[in-house]
Design a protein around this motif. Sequence first.
Motif, mmCIF file in Angstrom:
data_model
loop_
_atom_site.group_PDB
_atom_site.id
_atom_site.type_symbol
_atom_site.label_atom_id
_atom_site.label_comp_id
_atom_site.label_asym_id
_atom_site.label_seq_id
_atom_site.Cartn_x
_atom_site.Cartn_y
_atom_site.Cartn_z
ATOM 1 N N UNK A 1 -68.921 -14.722 -34.304
ATOM 2 C CA UNK A 1 -69.086 -15.861 -35.232
ATOM 3 C C UNK A 1 -69.479 -17.166 -34.561
ATOM 4 N N UNK A 2 -69.157 -17.319 -33.282
ATOM 5 C CA UNK A 2 -69.455 -18.574 -32.589
ATOM 6 C C UNK A 2 -70.597 -18.418 -31.600
ATOM 7 N N UNK A 3 -71.363 -17.347 -31.680
ATOM 8 C CA UNK A 3 -72.366 -17.078 -30.641
ATOM 9 C C UNK A 3 -73.460 -18.128 -30.620
ATOM 10 N N UNK A 4 -73.716 -18.786 -31.738
ATOM 11 C CA UNK A 4 -74.750 -19.829 -31.741
ATOM 12 C C UNK A 4 -74.356 -21.020 -30.868
ATOM 13 N N UNK A 5 -73.071 -21.168 -30.640
ATOM 14 C CA UNK A 5 -72.578 -22.220 -29.744
ATOM 15 C C UNK A 5 -72.188 -21.600 -28.412
ATOM 16 N N UNK A 6 -73.031 -20.696 -27.952
ATOM 17 C CA UNK A 6 -72.710 -19.929 -26.752
ATOM 18 C C UNK A 6 -72.515 -20.827 -25.534
ATOM 19 N N UNK A 7 -71.698 -20.330 -24.634
ATOM 20 C CA UNK A 7 -71.425 -21.084 -23.415
ATOM 21 C C UNK A 7 -72.593 -21.052 -22.447
ATOM 22 N N UNK A 8 -73.326 -19.940 -22.434
ATOM 23 C CA UNK A 8 -74.377 -19.749 -21.439
ATOM 24 C C UNK A 8 -75.623 -19.150 -22.088
ATOM 25 N N UNK A 9 -76.777 -19.588 -21.572
ATOM 26 C CA UNK A 9 -78.069 -19.143 -22.083
ATOM 27 C C UNK A 9 -78.969 -18.707 -20.935
#
Length: 120
Positions: free
Chosen positions: A102-110
């Motif tokens: 649910x929070x993957x759009x605010x992922x910590x790393x890209x």
Amino acid sequence: VQLQASGGGLVQPGGSLKLSCAASGLVFKRSAMGWFRQAPGKERDFVAAISWSGGSDYYADSVKGRFTISRHNAENTVYLQMNSLKPEDTAVYYCAAGKSIPTIAAADYWGKGTQVTVSS
């Protein structure tokens, strides 16, 4: 932390590609992973995500039934199998690591992304 996406390329409509994202520097087996894409002149869109265990996944409506996300925790790698590709799938594809689906759009790393071009 590094997320290295690979596997992009040029493919004809109806074709297939499999993207890979190799992760290092994080506790991969405890991270939800996701794929996003950004077409020229457009915002980055969610494509798919998978839970840390691989037991749950979630897809954008536009790719449901055509794309499959999977992961191999022993190899710190997440995959995106893309079938029945369409020209509108053309984009730079990014992988991301986060706390949950649910929070993957605010992922910590890209990651840096890999180009996918669908064209005849």
